[in-house]
Design a protein around this motif. Structure first.
Motif, PDB file in Angstrom:
ATOM      1  N   GLN A   1     154.096 139.588   5.722  1.00 48.69           N
ATOM      2  CA  GLN A   1     154.596 140.735   4.955  1.00 48.69           C
ATOM      3  C   GLN A   1     154.603 142.002   5.804  1.00 48.69           C
ATOM      4  OE1 GLN A   1     155.709 139.690   1.880  1.00 48.69           O
ATOM      5  NE2 GLN A   1     154.851 137.742   2.617  1.00 48.69           N
ATOM      6  N   PHE A   2     153.825 142.008   6.889  1.00 52.68           N
ATOM      7  CA  PHE A   2     153.684 143.199   7.726  1.00 52.68           C
ATOM      8  C   PHE A   2     154.451 143.107   9.039  1.00 52.68           C
ATOM      9  CE2 PHE A   2     149.797 142.733   5.206  1.00 52.68           C
ATOM     10  CZ  PHE A   2     149.770 143.957   4.549  1.00 52.68           C
ATOM     11  N   MET A   3     154.649 141.883   9.537  1.00 55.80           N
ATOM     12  CA  MET A   3     155.265 141.707  10.859  1.00 55.80           C
ATOM     13  C   MET A   3     155.848 140.311  10.950  1.00 55.80           C
ATOM     14  SD  MET A   3     151.721 141.259  13.038  1.00 55.80           S
ATOM     15  CE  MET A   3     150.775 142.254  11.874  1.00 55.80           C
ATOM     16  N   SER A   4     156.782 140.132  11.859  1.00 55.99           N
ATOM     17  CA  SER A   4     157.320 138.801  12.115  1.00 55.99           C
ATOM     18  C   SER A   4     156.303 137.985  12.905  1.00 55.99           C
ATOM     19  CB  SER A   4     158.618 138.897  12.924  1.00 55.99           C
ATOM     20  OG  SER A   4     159.630 139.530  12.178  1.00 55.99           O
ATOM     21  N   LEU A   5     156.108 136.760  12.487  1.00 54.24           N
ATOM     22  CA  LEU A   5     155.295 135.804  13.230  1.00 54.24           C
ATOM     23  C   LEU A   5     156.255 134.917  14.014  1.00 54.24           C
ATOM     24  CD1 LEU A   5     152.753 134.838  10.407  1.00 54.24           C
ATOM     25  CD2 LEU A   5     152.586 136.673  12.113  1.00 54.24           C
ATOM     26  N   LEU A   6     156.035 134.809  15.314  1.00 49.84           N
ATOM     27  CA  LEU A   6     156.990 134.161  16.205  1.00 49.84           C
ATOM     28  C   LEU A   6     156.382 132.926  16.860  1.00 49.84           C
ATOM     29  CD1 LEU A   6     158.349 137.414  17.892  1.00 49.84           C
ATOM     30  CD2 LEU A   6     159.326 136.170  15.943  1.00 49.84           C
ATOM     31  N   PRO A   7     157.215 132.004  17.321  1.00 50.81           N
ATOM     32  CA  PRO A   7     156.690 130.790  17.953  1.00 50.81           C
ATOM     33  C   PRO A   7     155.709 131.117  19.070  1.00 50.81           C
ATOM     34  CG  PRO A   7     159.046 130.583  17.605  1.00 50.81           C
ATOM     35  CD  PRO A   7     158.698 132.002  17.257  1.00 50.81           C
ATOM     36  N   GLY A   8     154.548 130.493  19.001  1.00 48.63           N
ATOM     37  CA  GLY A   8     153.501 130.717  19.990  1.00 48.63           C
ATOM     38  C   GLY A   8     152.468 131.739  19.577  1.00 48.63           C
ATOM     39  N   ASP A   9     152.754 132.550  18.560  1.00 48.35           N
ATOM     40  CA  ASP A   9     151.733 133.465  18.044  1.00 48.35           C
ATOM     41  C   ASP A   9     150.564 132.648  17.503  1.00 48.35           C
ATOM     42  OD1 ASP A   9     153.271 135.657  18.664  1.00 48.35           O
ATOM     43  OD2 ASP A   9     153.875 136.091  16.600  1.00 48.35           O
ATOM     44  N   ILE A  10     149.371 133.194  17.654  1.00 47.78           N
ATOM     45  CA  ILE A  10     148.151 132.489  17.248  1.00 47.78           C
ATOM     46  C   ILE A  10     147.418 133.303  16.196  1.00 47.78           C
ATOM     47  CG2 ILE A  10     145.932 131.542  18.014  1.00 47.78           C
ATOM     48  CD1 ILE A  10     147.168 131.333  20.847  1.00 47.78           C
ATOM     49  N   ILE A  11     147.012 132.644  15.122  1.00 48.62           N
ATOM     50  CA  ILE A  11     146.159 133.261  14.108  1.00 48.62           C
ATOM     51  C   ILE A  11     144.774 132.656  14.235  1.00 48.62           C
ATOM     52  CG2 ILE A  11     145.765 133.628  11.641  1.00 48.62           C
ATOM     53  CD1 ILE A  11     148.806 133.221  11.250  1.00 48.62           C
ATOM     54  N   ALA A  12     143.776 133.500  14.474  1.00 47.91           N
ATOM     55  CA  ALA A  12     142.377 133.074  14.481  1.00 47.91           C
ATOM     56  C   ALA A  12     141.854 133.307  13.059  1.00 47.91           C
ATOM     57  CB  ALA A  12     141.583 133.875  15.498  1.00 47.91           C
ATOM     58  N   SER A  13     141.561 132.238  12.364  1.00 47.78           N
ATOM     59  CA  SER A  13     141.393 132.308  10.908  1.00 47.78           C
ATOM     60  C   SER A  13     139.981 132.643  10.434  1.00 47.78           C
ATOM     61  CB  SER A  13     141.837 130.982  10.278  1.00 47.78           C
ATOM     62  OG  SER A  13     141.102 129.901  10.809  1.00 47.78           O
ATOM     63  N   GLY A  14     139.106 133.056  11.334  1.00 50.49           N
ATOM     64  CA  GLY A  14     137.761 133.443  10.935  1.00 50.49           C
ATOM     65  C   GLY A  14     136.727 132.401  11.309  1.00 50.49           C
ATOM     66  N   THR A  15     135.468 132.832  11.311  1.00 52.69           N
ATOM     67  CA  THR A  15     134.382 131.944  11.734  1.00 52.69           C
ATOM     68  C   THR A  15     133.386 131.702  10.609  1.00 52.69           C
ATOM     69  OG1 THR A  15     132.828 131.536  13.572  1.00 52.69           O
ATOM     70  CG2 THR A  15     132.753 133.724  12.571  1.00 52.69           C
ATOM     71  N   PRO A  16     132.796 130.514  10.551  1.00 54.28           N
ATOM     72  CA  PRO A  16     131.714 130.269   9.602  1.00 54.28           C
ATOM     73  C   PRO A  16     130.419 130.938  10.043  1.00 54.28           C
ATOM     74  CG  PRO A  16     132.155 128.296  10.879  1.00 54.28           C
ATOM     75  CD  PRO A  16     133.170 129.308  11.299  1.00 54.28           C
ATOM     76  N   ASP A  17     129.406 130.844   9.206  1.00 55.33           N
ATOM     77  CA  ASP A  17     128.113 131.450   9.529  1.00 55.33           C
ATOM     78  C   ASP A  17     127.464 130.724  10.702  1.00 55.33           C
ATOM     79  OD1 ASP A  17     127.860 129.246   7.615  1.00 55.33           O
ATOM     80  OD2 ASP A  17     125.713 129.644   7.705  1.00 55.33           O
ATOM     81  N   GLY A  18     126.477 131.401  11.303  1.00 51.40           N
ATOM     82  CA  GLY A  18     125.752 130.823  12.417  1.00 51.40           C
ATOM     83  C   GLY A  18     125.991 131.538  13.727  1.00 51.40           C
ATOM     84  N   VAL A  19     126.604 132.712  13.674  1.00 48.22           N
ATOM     85  CA  VAL A  19     126.820 133.471  14.911  1.00 48.22           C
ATOM     86  C   VAL A  19     125.499 134.090  15.366  1.00 48.22           C
ATOM     87  CG1 VAL A  19     129.213 133.932  14.316  1.00 48.22           C
ATOM     88  CG2 VAL A  19     127.466 135.606  13.709  1.00 48.22           C
ATOM     89  N   GLY A  20     125.448 134.467  16.638  1.00 56.77           N
ATOM     90  CA  GLY A  20     124.216 135.030  17.187  1.00 56.77           C
ATOM     91  C   GLY A  20     123.783 136.304  16.498  1.00 56.77           C
ATOM     92  N   ALA A  21     124.753 137.143  16.125  1.00 53.25           N
ATOM     93  CA  ALA A  21     124.425 138.419  15.482  1.00 53.25           C
ATOM     94  C   ALA A  21     123.798 138.229  14.115  1.00 53.25           C
ATOM     95  CB  ALA A  21     125.684 139.279  15.356  1.00 53.25           C
ATOM     96  N   GLY A  22     124.015 137.061  13.505  1.00 47.56           N
ATOM     97  CA  GLY A  22     123.473 136.808  12.176  1.00 47.56           C
ATOM     98  C   GLY A  22     122.100 136.169  12.184  1.00 47.56           C
ATOM     99  N   MET A  23     121.608 135.819  13.371  1.00 46.18           N
ATOM    100  CA  MET A  23     120.292 135.187  13.457  1.00 46.18           C
ATOM    101  C   MET A  23     119.189 136.233  13.323  1.00 46.18           C
ATOM    102  SD  MET A  23     121.075 132.422  16.513  1.00 46.18           S
ATOM    103  CE  MET A  23     119.509 131.569  16.305  1.00 46.18           C
ATOM    104  N   LYS A  24     118.006 135.801  12.961  1.00 42.90           N
ATOM    105  CA  LYS A  24     116.854 136.695  12.788  1.00 42.90           C
ATOM    106  C   LYS A  24     115.720 136.207  13.686  1.00 42.90           C
ATOM    107  CE  LYS A  24     118.033 138.131   8.083  1.00 42.90           C
ATOM    108  NZ  LYS A  24     119.420 137.719   8.218  1.00 42.90           N
ATOM    109  N   PRO A  25     115.459 136.929  14.804  1.00 38.23           N
ATOM    110  CA  PRO A  25     116.224 138.079  15.308  1.00 38.23           C
ATOM    111  C   PRO A  25     117.537 137.622  15.925  1.00 38.23           C
ATOM    112  CG  PRO A  25     114.552 137.481  16.879  1.00 38.23           C
ATOM    113  CD  PRO A  25     114.332 136.586  15.692  1.00 38.23           C
ATOM    114  N   PRO A  26     118.490 138.563  16.126  1.00 31.41           N
ATOM    115  CA  PRO A  26     119.758 138.195  16.746  1.00 31.41           C
ATOM    116  C   PRO A  26     119.551 137.573  18.125  1.00 31.41           C
ATOM    117  CG  PRO A  26     119.881 140.389  15.791  1.00 31.41           C
ATOM    118  CD  PRO A  26     118.440 139.982  15.749  1.00 31.41           C
TER     119      PRO A  26
END
Length: 281
Positions: free
Chosen positions: A229-254
């Motif tokens: 809706q905002f821009m044309s998506l063209l062949p070869g464009d990549i969408i990174a659809s997000g990450t699940p939990d478990g990243v380093g910043a979310g650990m206690k302590p990070p």
């Protein structure tokens, strides 16, 4: 089909995996895995080729990023319920969009370089969605027909650059080598449901992420429709659809990455990528 690019960085050859998982040379049929090759007509032509009749690639070849010529990498932040929870962030009412520089693209087994002033380099396994048919103002119902295929994407992130250095996320997401993709581009016909995939990350052999794409707040079809809706998506464009939990910043302590660490990421049906962390010199 599982499409690959192999050879020296910047001089990769297009290839395809045969039934035994061996790389076959596609250079007699296409110049690269890019552009119109990723459109429905281009993929249909490749599907008619018998890989067993193609030359075998030399053994021991480096695997490069399986897609060439990406015009943009569109990333979605906080798109998994559990990841939003571990960061303590408010769940966005619409997909949270940022971009990652295409110069960050890296091969699936290449070293990841920690920037000189980095103190908080982190990992994020993500389902990468590669556009095939151009998309603009598409509906959710037709969105998946615009997908060429899927791949593993590590949205490597420097959290201090991302959150404490003013501006938007881009500077913490776009450092050189911060976007390993592959090992393969798996065409969409081989992935029955992008919302039914397990994503995993191991750091130095220990499980850090073990999520499922059904946990996405905004599924792949919605993301494609929304972005179109905002821009044309063209062949070869990549969408990174997000990450699940478990990243380093979310650990206690990070916990963050250091030179010598090893990351292994996998997604059902999309293979496995493996990278070593090295310090920038």
């Amino acid at each position: 089909m599982k499409l690959v690019r192999y050879g020296k960085r910047g001089d990769e050859t297009p290839g395809i995996l045969d039934d035994e998982g061996r790389i076959r040379d596609l250079s007699g049929h296409v110049d690269d895995i890019a552009g119109c090759v990723l459109e429905p007509a281009g993929l249909a032509k490749l599907a008619k080729i018998n890989p067993a009749k193609l030359p075998l690639a030399p053994e021991g070849q480096r695997l490069g990023a399986p897609v060439a010529g990406a015009g943009k990498i569109l990333c979605i932040g906080l798109n998994y319920k559990m990841h939003a929870s571990e960061t303590g962030a408010e769940v966005p009412s619409e997909p949270l969009l940022f971009q990652k520089a295409v110069s960050a693209i890296n091969g699936p087994y290449d070293d990841i370089v920690i920037p000189r002033t980095s103190t908080k380099t982190d990992w994020e396994v993500e389902l990468g969605v590669v556009i095939g048919a151009p998309a603009k103002y598409v509906s959710e119902e037709e969105a998946l027909s615009h997908v060429a295929g899927y791949l593993i994407l590590n949205d490597v992130s420097e959290r201090d650059f991302q959150k404490n250095r003013a501006g938007q996320f881009t500077k913490g997401k776009s450092c050189d080598t911060f976007c390993p993709i592959g090992p393969w581009l798996v065409t969409a016909d081989e992935i029955a449901d992008p919302q039914n995939l397990t994503l995993r990350t191991l750091v130095n052999g220990e499980v850090r992420q073990n999520g499922h794409s059904s946990d996405m707040l905004h599924p792949v079809a919605k993301l494609i429709s929304y972005l179109s809706q905002f821009m044309s998506l063209l062949p070869g464009d990549i969408i990174a659809s997000g990450t699940p939990d478990g990243v380093g910043a979310g650990m206690k302590p990070p916990q963050f990455l250091k030179a010598g660490d090893e990351i292994v990421m996998s997604i059902d049906g999309l293979g496995e990528q493996r990278a070593r962390l090295v310090a920038d010199r």
